[in-house]
Design a protein around this motif. Sequence first.
Motif, PDB file in Angstrom:
ATOM      1  N   CYS A  89       0.859  -1.180   0.000  1.00  7.93           N
ATOM      2  CA  CYS A  89       0.000   0.000   0.000  1.00  7.93           C
ATOM      3  C   CYS A  89       0.897   1.231   0.000  1.00  7.93           C
ATOM      4  O   CYS A  89       1.719   1.408   0.902  1.00  7.93           O
ATOM      5  N   LYS A  97       0.056   4.154   0.460  1.00  4.58           N
ATOM      6  CA  LYS A  97      -0.433   5.169   1.391  1.00  4.58           C
ATOM      7  C   LYS A  97       0.122   4.925   2.803  1.00  4.58           C
ATOM      8  O   LYS A  97       0.582   5.845   3.452  1.00  4.58           O
ATOM      9  N   CYS A  98       0.080   3.674   3.267  1.00  4.44           N
ATOM     10  CA  CYS A  98       0.499   3.419   4.652  1.00  4.44           C
ATOM     11  C   CYS A  98       1.696   2.480   4.765  1.00  4.44           C
ATOM     12  O   CYS A  98       2.243   2.315   5.843  1.00  4.44           O
ATOM     13  N   CYS A 101      -5.707  -2.803   0.735  1.00  9.40           N
ATOM     14  CA  CYS A 101      -5.106  -2.598   2.049  1.00  9.40           C
ATOM     15  C   CYS A 101      -6.170  -2.716   3.153  1.00  9.40           C
ATOM     16  O   CYS A 101      -7.182  -2.027   3.113  1.00  9.40           O
ATOM     17  N   ARG A 108      -5.978  -1.680   6.072  1.00  6.57           N
ATOM     18  CA  ARG A 108      -5.961  -0.513   6.945  1.00  6.57           C
ATOM     19  C   ARG A 108      -6.690   0.662   6.318  1.00  6.57           C
ATOM     20  O   ARG A 108      -7.471   1.341   6.963  1.00  6.57           O
ATOM     21  N   CYS A 109      -6.373   0.951   5.030  1.00  7.24           N
ATOM     22  CA  CYS A 109      -6.990   2.139   4.432  1.00  7.24           C
ATOM     23  C   CYS A 109      -7.875   1.807   3.235  1.00  7.24           C
ATOM     24  O   CYS A 109      -8.346   2.716   2.565  1.00  7.24           O
TER      25      CYS A 109
HETATM   26 ZN    ZN Z   1      -2.807   1.217   3.442  1.00  9.02          ZN
END
Ligand code: ZN
Length: 122
Positions: free
Chosen positions: A9, A11-12, A26, A28-29
């Motif tokens: 990911c 992003k994270c 992902c 998480r996001c």
């Molecule tokens: Zn993520």
Amino acid sequence: MRELSVYYCAKCGYYAYYQLPQNASCPRCCEKMKLLNMPYQLFMDLNCEERDQLLSREILKNCPSVVARITEPHRKANQRETIAILSAKINELEDENKKLNETVAWMHQTIWDLVRKNENSK
Ligand SMILES: [Zn+2]
């Protein structure tokens, strides 16, 4: 059986292994994860630090503005300006770093979970 691929990911920084690209989102996001251009087995042979470095580079590739921001002061000869710019950036980066540390801690936990799962299945 289809081979696993490494996805991450952007992003994270979370990464995981999937057989099908449509599964690579992902947790998480909820972002769609990117395919890492490296065979799964090769990635598995890397240690945690090497994986972190590799993925960091990949993530930065997708984010040219961050790279430009970090390297910009090096093009300047004026030390005073460089120090001023770097001081401001350090404050910004410390904030970002706090978030990244949380991500890294979480990633390490994930790796240990995988390692343990692996050990148990032996
Ligand atoms: Zn993520």
